[in-house]
Design an enzyme around this catalytic site. Structure first.
Site, PDB file in Angstrom:
ATOM      1  N   HIS A  33     -19.387 -38.426 -77.509  1.00  0.00           N
ATOM      2  CA  HIS A  33     -18.616 -39.565 -76.834  1.00  0.00           C
ATOM      3  C   HIS A  33     -17.675 -39.075 -75.752  1.00  0.00           C
ATOM      4  O   HIS A  33     -16.944 -38.010 -76.255  1.00  0.00           O
ATOM      5  CB  HIS A  33     -18.021 -40.487 -77.713  1.00  0.00           C
TER       6      HIS A  33
ATOM      7  N   ILE B 194     -26.290 -49.884 -79.504  1.00  0.00           N
ATOM      8  CA  ILE B 194     -25.843 -49.680 -80.603  1.00  0.00           C
ATOM      9  C   ILE B 194     -26.866 -49.383 -81.663  1.00  0.00           C
ATOM     10  O   ILE B 194     -27.857 -50.203 -81.758  1.00  0.00           O
ATOM     11  CB  ILE B 194     -24.772 -50.802 -81.252  1.00  0.00           C
TER      12      ILE B 194
END
Length: 180
Positions: free
Chosen positions: A100, A83
């Protein structure tokens, strides 16, 4: 470009970035996995790369220092399995994008293909989005999808999704820079 793994989207964007009219050039690769195959593309195409140990306390400072050193103004994430810290996001507002392997907002995070199968989805695909301070939550730039056939597996979903990714990521970059 930030990577962690095989580097197939990296390879695709390197090829596209060498086209005359493509709006970006890949000029630095940040990687948090010393065994990532994507590093080989950096070496093969003479692109500087930095290995980052994200377990170290101030790894973000090393990343930011190198982004400044190489005058990076736009960041693409491709299979980067960490992240992005608020510190980096806040320094690059609306200048970090990610691809994604799902039709966001469905199936954020990991294990998307197993989630698609478990939920008996009729279609899936990929999304390119801006990165913000929440996981897979930024504004969508582009989505591409396909319909599932009867005998899909995680492997077939991954293969079909990657084919879409190789088209969607460059399209999203072109769209962003056309609108600037």
């Amino acid at each position: 470009m930030f990577i962690s793994g095989q580097g197939s989207n990296l390879k695709n964007l390197i090829f596209r970035s060498r086209e005359k009219n493509f709006p970006i050039k890949i000029s630095l690769i940040i990687c948090n996995n010393k065994n990532a195959n994507g590093i080989n593309y950096a070496k093969k195409y003479s692109i500087p790369f930095i290995l980052i140990n994200t377990r170290l306390k101030n790894y973000e400072n090393k990343i930011l220092m190198n982004l400044r050193k190489y005058q990076i103004s736009f960041i693409c994430l491709a299979g980067y399995m960490k992240i992005i810290s608020n510190k980096i996001v806040n320094n690059f507002q609306k200048k970090i994008i990610n691809i994604h392997p799902s039709l966001l907002p469905k199936f954020k995070g990991l294990n998307t293909f197993s989630k698609v199968l478990k939920n008996k989805e009729k279609k899936t695909g990929c999304s390119v989005h801006f990165v913000n301070n929440k996981l897979d939550d930024g504004s969508i730039i582009i989505k591409r999808f396909f319909y599932l056939s009867k005998n899909e597996s995680e492997k077939t979903l991954k293969q079909k999704t990657q084919i879409l990714e190789y088209k969607a990521y460059p399209e999203a970059i072109i769209k962003i820079f056309r609108n600037r």
